[in-house]
Design a protein around this motif. Structure first.
Motif: not given
Length: 393
Positions: A121-143
């Protein structure tokens, strides 16, 4: 290393008990965010609640030293596959950064979106949350099924599909059975494609109506099996059991995005610890693009905080010098033995030389302190040792 471990535990404990900028808590000290479901019943509607927006950073941000490691790597150029309930790119932290296979762009449950946010997850203004690797991309796969129903065959197929689609790191929503032929075949594909597979070592929760269940199956060879821990470094007494784990990582009272809006949710479980570890693997792969998946796995283990079960250290994995071998349970149980100096005779001789040199310096200073004043009195002429000796007046 022991000092770093103590510091981590102190930071985690403070983050858990203080309702300050590290953890959004209510008056009872509990995280005041809605809980993300693991699966939905047949009569339940898809998760549509927008969560709760909060500027507070989750406890994991400081416990994992993320601000420090982001100076070196943010995971750019790396793709993390999330094999689970699907991933929605509706949250701002994932918008424009999710590629989906088939219908995996729809996440009725919300669990897969939560996991993707933890990993990348990326960092966004006004929120303290961010993923561990905010510059990575995500591939969604049904499991799983569309409502999160467990489906071991689909989970194994999802690992294979993710590897074939070019994922660098793959994380899954449930434990993989290393004895299953389909799982072993999927792991072979991942190995050929040089993809690191990160799996939970235990289930996230017990099945409904079950107070105790058999431990989760052992993960397949080559996978990185991760067990969840809380802010104080331990697991709940009633947490689902496991057979084997390679690593521990934050997995309790975590904060992440939901499938709708920018509000935040909370959830716990080993699959979430696996997602956090997948994010750390993305940081390593971005900073060390020449490392194979096997070497990334080894590096994460070699640089982990030592203990009965090594604990994830993203900064150490990215920048640290790895010790000769990863800490093990057997090694941790043995008493500490200080090694003998490699050349005790040489060290002893050096100590004698230093002592002799220091003594000589003291004697020289004392000699000059006595002789020089007397020399000035005699105008630097030689004196006599006795009344009849040379220089007597």
């Amino acid at each position: 290393m022991r000092r770093r471990t103590t510091l981590l535990l102190c930071i985690s404990t403070l983050a858990a008990v203080l309702p300050g900028p590290l953890a959004h808590a209510d008056d009872g000290g509990r995280v005041a965010l809605p809980g993300m479901p693991e699966r939905l019943a047949a009569d339940q509607k898809c998760t549509s609640h927008k969560g709760r927006v909060t500027p507070d950073a989750p406890w994991t941000r400081q416990a994992l030293s993320l601000d420090q490691v982001w100076r070196l790597s943010r995971g750019e150029g790396v793709t993390v596959a999330v094999v689970g309930t699907g991933v929605s790119d509706s949250p701002t932290v994932l918008a424009g950064r999710v590629r989906a296979l088939g219908d995996a762009d729809r996440d009725c449950v919300g669990r897969g979106t939560f996991q993707a946010g933890l990993a990348a997850g990326a960092a966004t203004t006004g929120q303290g949350f961010s993923g561990v690797a905010p510059g990575a991309r995500v591939l969604a796969v049904r499991g799983t099924g569309t409502r999160g129903e467990p489906d071991p065959a689909r989970l194994a197929a999802g690992v294979r599909e993710a590897a074939e689609a070019g994922a660098d790191v793959i994380t899954v929503t449930a434990p993989l059975d290393g004895a299953d032929k389909a799982v072993r075949a999927a792991m072979e594909v991942a190995a050929r494609k040089d993809a690191l597979v990160v799996v939970p070592a235990a289930a996230d929760s017990l099945p409904p109506g079950v107070s105790e269940a058999p431990p989760a199956p052992a993960a397949p060879a080559g996978a990185l099996a991760v067990l969840d821990t809380g802010p104080q470094g331990g697991r709940a007494e009633n947490a689902p059991r496991h057979r084997h784990a390679d690593l521990s990582a934050p997995g309790a009272a975590l904060v992440g995005p939901g499938p709708v809006g920018d509000g935040k949710w909370t959830a716990s479980g080993s699959s979430l610890a696996a997602a956090v570890t997948a994010g750390a693997a993305a940081l390593v792969r971005a900073y060390h693009p020449d490392l194979t998946a096997d070497r990334v796995r080894a590096r994460i283990l070699e640089t982990a905080y030592p203990g009965d079960l090594p604990a994830l250290d993203p900064y150490g994995a990215v920048s640290g010098v790895a010790p000769a071998a990863a800490p093990s349970r057997a090694a941790a149980a043995e008493p500490v033995r200080l090694p003998e100096p490699p050349d005790t005779a040489g060290a002893r001789a050096t100590a004698y030389l230093v002592a002799a040199g220091a003594g000589g310096t003291i004697l020289l200073v004392a000699f000059l302190a006595v002789v020089l004043p007397r020399g000035r009195e005699r105008r630097w002429r030689p004196g006599r040792l006795g009344a009849d000796g040379p220089g007597a007046r």
